[in-house]
Design a protein around this motif. Structure first.
Motif, mmCIF file in Angstrom:
data_model
loop_
_atom_site.group_PDB
_atom_site.id
_atom_site.type_symbol
_atom_site.label_atom_id
_atom_site.label_comp_id
_atom_site.label_asym_id
_atom_site.label_seq_id
_atom_site.Cartn_x
_atom_site.Cartn_y
_atom_site.Cartn_z
ATOM 1 N N ASP A 102 -19.819 -30.709 26.280
ATOM 2 C CA ASP A 102 -18.896 -29.893 25.493
ATOM 3 C C ASP A 102 -17.863 -30.842 24.896
ATOM 4 O O ASP A 102 -17.475 -31.827 25.520
ATOM 5 C CB ASP A 102 -18.214 -28.845 26.373
ATOM 6 N N ILE A 103 -17.388 -30.527 23.688
ATOM 7 C CA ILE A 103 -16.428 -31.391 22.989
ATOM 8 C C ILE A 103 -15.137 -30.612 22.748
ATOM 9 O O ILE A 103 -15.164 -29.511 22.193
ATOM 10 C CB ILE A 103 -16.995 -31.869 21.634
ATOM 11 N N PHE A 104 -14.013 -31.205 23.172
ATOM 12 C CA PHE A 104 -12.701 -30.590 23.001
ATOM 13 C C PHE A 104 -11.730 -31.601 22.410
ATOM 14 O O PHE A 104 -11.825 -32.794 22.670
ATOM 15 C CB PHE A 104 -12.135 -30.127 24.358
ATOM 16 N N THR A 105 -10.758 -31.107 21.629
ATOM 17 C CA THR A 105 -9.697 -31.986 21.123
ATOM 18 C C THR A 105 -8.584 -32.064 22.160
ATOM 19 O O THR A 105 -8.350 -31.117 22.908
ATOM 20 C CB THR A 105 -9.101 -31.468 19.799
ATOM 21 N N THR A 106 -7.905 -33.195 22.178
ATOM 22 C CA THR A 106 -6.808 -33.396 23.135
ATOM 23 C C THR A 106 -5.449 -33.404 22.459
ATOM 24 O O THR A 106 -4.432 -33.491 23.131
ATOM 25 C CB THR A 106 -6.980 -34.734 23.875
ATOM 26 N N ASN A 107 -5.436 -33.337 21.127
ATOM 27 C CA ASN A 107 -4.161 -33.409 20.414
ATOM 28 C C ASN A 107 -3.979 -32.177 19.529
ATOM 29 O O ASN A 107 -4.889 -31.364 19.375
ATOM 30 C CB ASN A 107 -4.084 -34.685 19.581
ATOM 31 N N ASP A 108 -2.803 -32.051 18.941
ATOM 32 C CA ASP A 108 -2.506 -30.965 18.008
ATOM 33 C C ASP A 108 -3.030 -31.378 16.634
ATOM 34 O O ASP A 108 -2.395 -32.152 15.928
ATOM 35 C CB ASP A 108 -1.000 -30.708 17.987
ATOM 36 N N VAL A 109 -4.191 -30.859 16.277
ATOM 37 C CA VAL A 109 -4.841 -31.249 15.025
ATOM 38 C C VAL A 109 -3.997 -30.812 13.827
ATOM 39 O O VAL A 109 -3.935 -31.527 12.819
ATOM 40 C CB VAL A 109 -6.274 -30.674 14.951
#
Length: 189
Positions: free
Chosen positions: A69-76
């Protein structure tokens, strides 16, 4: 001895077929790539970003039954806003200086996805990044959509860094399309 080798082969095959599951955490930070210019603005340029997307970008399933699974770690939203503002500054604009009412540049992140499908033992990944913009300036409203797509093929699970690099390249291309739109530039001048 032959039974032991057969047992080891079957055990290894079972492990490969069972696959493995992991999670990839990536940071989306588009980089503007515009030529330095001496453009100027009369009005303040107000840039806002929004999205209805979550931090889930997508998932990978390979032909070897590997999963991630792929998740972002920052506020895009914030990273896209910073990239656009930096690009405007490189072009010569001074977004925080000028008269009011401000030129209002609204950017919505409408798509940020990484999807895969398996073809035999090959995995085909489709990466997408899209922005929808509305610019209100000089008594006019201009709306545009910008998007980028990339298709990758691979046999085994790609590394987290490779996924992050590919998604950032796509986000950068999309932001640069916005920054090079002659209609946006004309309304901001």
């Amino acid at each position: 001895m032959l039974k032991k080798q057969l047992f080891l082969s079957l055990s290894l095959s079972t492990l490969l077929l069972a696959g493995c599951s992991t999670t990839h955490y990536i940071s989306i930070t588009p980089q503007e790539d515009v030529k330095a210019a001496t453009l100027s603005n009369e009005r303040v340029i107000n840039v806002t970003t929004s999205t209805n997307l979550t931090n889930a970008v997508g998932s990978i399933k390979t032909g070897l039954n590997e999963r991630a699974d792929i998740f972002t770690t920052n506020d895009v939203k914030q990273s896209v806003k910073e990239s656009v503002l930096e690009g405007l500054r490189k072009m010569g604009f001074t977004p925080d200086q000028g008269v009011m009412p401000a030129a209002d540049l609204q950017i919505e992140i409408t798509k940020m996805s990484y999807t895969t499908k398996v073809e035999t033992l090959k995995t085909v990944a489709t990466l997408e990044f899209e922005l929808k913009t509305t610019l209100a300036a000089k008594g006019q409203t201009y709306k545009a959509n910008y998007g980028s797509q990339k298709v990758n093929e691979y046999g085994t699970m790609p590394y987290q860094k490779a996924i992050e690099d590919d998604m950032n390249a796509l986000a950068s291309q999309t932001v640069n399309r916005l920054l090079s739109d002659p209609n946006i530039i004309a309304l901001l001048k």
